[in-house]
Design an enzyme around this catalytic site. Sequence first.
Site, PDB file in Angstrom:
ATOM      1  N   GLU A 192      40.051  -0.483  44.686  1.00  0.00           N
ATOM      2  CA  GLU A 192      40.433  -0.010  46.028  1.00  0.00           C
ATOM      3  C   GLU A 192      39.191   0.410  46.818  1.00  0.00           C
ATOM      4  OE1 GLU A 192      44.981   1.309  45.081  1.00  0.00           O
ATOM      5  OE2 GLU A 192      43.556   2.920  45.297  1.00  0.00           O
ATOM      6  N   GLU A 384      48.170  -3.880  40.794  1.00  0.00           N
ATOM      7  CA  GLU A 384      48.807  -2.557  40.694  1.00  0.00           C
ATOM      8  C   GLU A 384      50.066  -2.554  41.525  1.00  0.00           C
ATOM      9  OE1 GLU A 384      46.775   1.124  41.511  1.00  0.00           O
ATOM     10  OE2 GLU A 384      44.897   0.352  40.696  1.00  0.00           O
TER      11      GLU A 384
END
Length: 485
Positions: A192, A384
Site C-alpha cells: 500500500e 488483500e
Amino acid sequence: MSQIQAQFPKGFLWGGATAANQIEGAFDEDGKGLSAADFVEYIPKSERTKDNAMEITSEQIRKTLSGESTARHPKREGIDFYHRYKEDIALLAEMGFKAFRLSIHWSRIFPNGYDETPNEAGLQFYDNVFDELAKYNIEPVVTLSHYETPYGLTEKYNGWVGRETIDHFVRYAETVFTRYKEKVNYWMTFNEINMITISPFTGGGVLSDKEENPMKAKYQGLHHQFVASALATKKLHEINPNGKMGCMLARMSTYPNTPNPEDVLKAQQDNQANLFFTDVHARGEYPKYMERFLAENDIQIAKEPGDDAILKQYPVDYVSFSYYMSLLSSAAPEGERTEGNLMNTLKNPYLEASEWGWQIDPIGLRVALNELYDRYQLPLFLVENGLGAYDKVEADGSIHDDYRIDYLKKHIEQMKEAIGDGVDLMGYLAWGPIDLVSMSTSEMSKRYGFVYVDKDDEGNGTLERSRKDSFFWYKKVIGSNGEEL
Ligand code: BG6
C-alpha cells in the site's frame, strides 16, 4: 444470445496474505533490529483516534527507547508465527492454499537498514519458511516492505525522506532476490505505497515532527520509494528471469455522493489521487494531473537526473492491490461519516458496514477490477480482501463466522463476474487467513482469519489455533476452483 460463463482460470492463485510485523513476534530474536512497526503502541478503543493509533512522535520513540514508556507494542508479539510457522503453514495447506503472501521483516535481514552485510539468522528463517511452503506446493508471494522500515534508517535519514534509503533498500532487495531465487518468483516492493502520504511513519519510517514541511517530506519520501521500486524491479529481472514484480495499492474506489457535477468532479480527482501511485508504477511516469496538485500544495519534488528514465525503464509486471470497501466523494463533505481502510468517508446509504464502520461493497470490487485492467492492461492480483469482525467461541470451541463467509462469497462472485468481463486476474489472497494483529488498531479482536488464534487485545491467551466454519468453506472454494461458493 450466447452467454459468457465466467470461470476462474486454471492455476488461479487462491490463498491468503499476511505481514511479518502482524504475525511473527520475536521482535528482537536472532539479531533482528527494530522497525517502525515495533514502535506502534496499543491504544484502548476509548482513547484511540486514527492519528494516534498509527502515527508515532519523536517523543514516543524517545520514551520507548529509554524504557520510560509503559505502552504495549503488539506488533512486537504478533501471533508467534516465528516459532509456529510449521503448524500455521500446515493449516493453510489443509485448506488447499495455492499461494501465501508474507513480508520479509527488513530489519531481520539488515538490522539497522544501513548495515553492509546481512544477518544470516534472518535469512535462514525465511529459507525455512519457504521450504515449508514448498513442501505443500504453496507459492510464496513476498512483500519487501510492509510498514517495516528499519528504525536505523529513521534515526539516520528520517526514513524514506533521505535519498540514501534508496541504496539501502536496493541492497536488501538484491540480497533476498539472490538468496531466494530458486524459491520465490512473485514479489512486491511496498505494501500500500499510498500509506506514506497518509501515515508517513507507518508507510516510510518518517517522523513528521522532524520536518519543517511534512507534506513536502511525504512526497519526497514517496518519490524515493518509486525510484527504489523501479531499481528493485531491474535487479529482480537480472537475478531471476522467472521473477515477477508487482506494486501494491490500497485501492480506494470513490463514487460521487450525488449526480451533481461538482461531486462527480471531486470523485474523479479523488480517484486520480489514489490511482496516481499505480500510474507511476505501471506506466513509468508521473501523470500530468499531479502537476497541478503538487503546484497547488507547493510541493517541489527533488529529482536526480536519471530518475525519470529509471521509472520509465522498469515498470512493474503486474498490478496488485487491496480492496476492502468503497468511498464517497462530495464537493461539500457534510453528512454522516464512517471509518474505512486508511481513510474515513461519507456514509453510503446503499451499503452496510462492518463493526469497524468499513462499508461493504462487493460490486465495487468488480468496478475496481474493470477500472484497473482498462487503465493498465496488465495482469491484476487481488492480494488483500476480507472482513474484520468480532468472533465468538462457542462452548464446544466452534466458531460460526457466517458473516465472514457471506462477505468473502459476495466478493468472490463479483471477482468471477469481472473475469467474465475480460479482466486478467492472477489470484485472490484473503487478508489474515490466520487471525493477526490489526494494522490500524493493533487489536487482536478485529479478526479476519479462517483460523482462530486464542489471544486477546491485552495480549492474554494460549495462542492455540482452531478452525472456524469459514476454514471448511474456503477449503471447498479452493478445491472447486471457485465453483462452489
Ligand atoms: C491493509 C494492510 O491496509 O489492511 C494490512 O495492508 C492490514 O496490513 C489490512 O492489516 C486490514 O486493516 P486492519 O487495520 O483492519 O488490520
